[in-house]
Write an enzyme that holds these catalytic residues in place. Structure first.
Site, PDB file in Angstrom:
ATOM      1  N   GLY A  46       3.681 -14.720  13.497  1.00 29.39           N
ATOM      2  CA  GLY A  46       3.505 -16.083  14.309  1.00 29.39           C
ATOM      3  C   GLY A  46       2.266 -16.331  14.898  1.00 29.39           C
ATOM      4  N   THR A  47       1.913 -14.995  15.524  1.00 30.18           N
ATOM      5  CA  THR A  47       0.480 -16.082  16.578  1.00 30.18           C
ATOM      6  C   THR A  47      -0.530 -16.710  15.270  1.00 30.18           C
ATOM      7  OG1 THR A  47       1.062 -14.400  18.175  1.00 30.18           O
ATOM      8  CG2 THR A  47      -0.872 -14.848  18.326  1.00 30.18           C
ATOM      9  N   ASN A 127      13.001 -18.892  22.125  1.00 29.96           N
ATOM     10  CA  ASN A 127      12.893 -16.582  22.079  1.00 29.96           C
ATOM     11  C   ASN A 127      13.828 -15.824  23.252  1.00 29.96           C
ATOM     12  OD1 ASN A 127      10.901 -18.023  23.258  1.00 29.96           O
ATOM     13  ND2 ASN A 127       9.710 -15.748  23.389  1.00 29.96           N
ATOM     14  N   GLN A 155      11.373 -17.328  15.601  1.00 25.32           N
ATOM     15  CA  GLN A 155      12.826 -16.650  15.127  1.00 25.32           C
ATOM     16  C   GLN A 155      13.930 -17.852  14.425  1.00 25.32           C
ATOM     17  OE1 GLN A 155      14.459 -15.290  18.331  1.00 25.32           O
ATOM     18  NE2 GLN A 155      12.000 -14.688  18.796  1.00 25.32           N
ATOM     19  N   HIS A 177       9.361  -8.587  11.672  1.00 26.65           N
ATOM     20  CA  HIS A 177       9.916  -7.625  12.490  1.00 26.65           C
ATOM     21  C   HIS A 177      10.872  -8.573  13.627  1.00 26.65           C
ATOM     22  CE1 HIS A 177       7.755 -10.317  15.481  1.00 26.65           C
ATOM     23  NE2 HIS A 177       8.323  -9.972  16.619  1.00 26.65           N
ATOM     24  N   THR A 213      -8.158  -8.385   3.463  1.00 27.31           N
ATOM     25  CA  THR A 213      -7.518  -7.607   2.811  1.00 27.31           C
ATOM     26  C   THR A 213      -6.356  -7.897   2.728  1.00 27.31           C
ATOM     27  OG1 THR A 213      -9.306  -6.002   2.303  1.00 27.31           O
ATOM     28  CG2 THR A 213      -7.122  -4.949   1.493  1.00 27.31           C
ATOM     29  N   CYS A 303       7.135 -10.375  23.985  1.00 32.43           N
ATOM     30  CA  CYS A 303       5.317 -10.338  23.904  1.00 32.43           C
ATOM     31  C   CYS A 303       5.192 -10.390  25.514  1.00 32.43           C
ATOM     32  CB  CYS A 303       4.759 -11.832  23.340  1.00 32.43           C
ATOM     33  SG  CYS A 303       5.505 -12.125  21.794  1.00 32.43           S
TER      34      CYS A 303
END
Length: 350
Positions: A46-47, A127, A155, A177, A213, A303
């Site tokens: 997400g970041t 969040n 979220q 995740h 990659t 986080c």
């Protein structure tokens, strides 16, 4: 991992097999989100996705005024602050209502008064307190003022149905995740009518949009986890929300002075319960004491939980020095018995 080990960028057979796995995953994700496969790009999470969208809006789409809120994820807040401080981009924070929702009248005011093209970046679900944004209402407002709209949907991807072909948004993002998929893999949706430059330069991966990659196993895992997460959405969401509301009721019955942050009984994410405990010597140690008793909860975003600076979200909506905020998260794997056990332990700790 033992059969699909070729580099997806290689032209030999093992590489082609890996490439096929990625493109199959892309089609699966696009179908679930109601998007075209060409609008889905895989990232590290997400970041990276938020940073890519925010920087592209400024550097490629002519946005010189960013409108966001004070309760966004730090991936958004730090990225917008950086552009404001280093590049002189105008930055405005929309007002919040007492329950933590965005003040739509103030958002309209900011858009109408701006003399430059705006980027509006507002998260779909917070969040920490769980408040849900009316993404269609914001998107239509942005369309009215020719603004670019990015919504951090980390979220909600995997937890709510999406139909991006009929959603007025330019960018959204997701992270594996959040719905029991692999960590370190995410997506960025870029509407097909938006053309931007890469944020990470190098090779020609992701159709020249994201060099490096590909995280083959993360990407395939992301798609499979999203498929599993959305397959029984109605059943799972009702069950999880039932656990959340049951815990809220039990806490109200057994913990004097308890309260809840956000819009618990309104537009709210069904996986998050943000509880406000009266501040005293015992509750000041509540996170530590829960941890040593095997209860995983947090005072803010995971986080930033390594640095005990308090929650910027709670400070923005309810800066009461006599309250301690704790966020509890729920999933389909939790049980009512676990809730009872947590409430009983909290009664002891109080």
């Amino acid at each position: 991992m033992t059969e699909k080990f070729g580099n997806p960028s290689s032209i030999y057979s093992y590489g082609r097999e890996s490439k096929l796995g990625i493109e199959t995953a892309r089609k699966s994700v696009a179908k679930i989100l109601g998007a075209h496969p060409g609008e889905i790009f895989f990232t590290s999470g997400g970041t990276e996705s938020s940073n890519t969208a925010i920087n592209a809006a400024v550097h490629n789409l002519g946005c010189r005024h960013i409108i966001t809120s004070p309760i966004e994820h730090h991936a958004t807040l730090h990225a917008t602050d950086h552009l404001h401080c280093k590049e002189g981009i105008k930055l405005s924070h929309v007002k919040l209502l007492p329950n933590g929702h965005v003040d739509m009248d103030d958002l309209r005011r900011l858009l109408s008064e701006s003399t430059e093209r705006c980027l509006v970046t507002l998260m779909h679900a917070n969040n920490e307190i769980g408040n849900l944004l009316d993404i269609h209402a914001v998107g239509n407002l942005c369309k009215e003022f020719d603004a670019i709209f990015h919504s951090d949907t980390v979220q909600t991807v995997g937890h709510y149905p999406f139909d991006l072909r009929n959603t007025p948004v330019h960018f959204i993002n997701g992270a594996g995740h959040k719905f029991h998929g692999p960590k370190g893999v995410g997506i960025l949706y870029i509407n097909e009518n938006v053309k931007i430059d890469p944020f990470i330069h190098g090779g020609s991966q992701e159709r020249n949009m994201r060099a490096g990659t590909e995280n083959l196993y993360g990407i395939v895992g992301f798609a499979k986890a999203l498929e599993l997460a959305t397959e029984h959405y109605e059943e799972h969401s009702a069950y999880i929300n039932g656990l959340r509301m049951y815990m809220a009721e039990q806490l109200e019955q057994h913990i004097p002075g308890v309260g809840f942050n956000g819009d618990l009984k309104g537009r709210s994410l069904y996986t998050v319960l943000n509880v406000s405990f009266p501040k005293n010597e015992k509750t000041e140690m509540i996170l530590f004491n829960m941890d040593i008793n095997g209860i995983c909860a947090s005072g803010g975003s995971a986080c930033t939980s390594g640095a005990d600076a308090g929650s910027h979200v709670i400070r923005s909506i309810n800066n009461d020095p006599n309250k301690i905020a704790v966020r509890f998260s729920f999933s389909k794997q939790n049980t009512k018995e676990e809730v009872d056990s947590v409430v009983a332990k909290l009664k002891e700790l109080m």
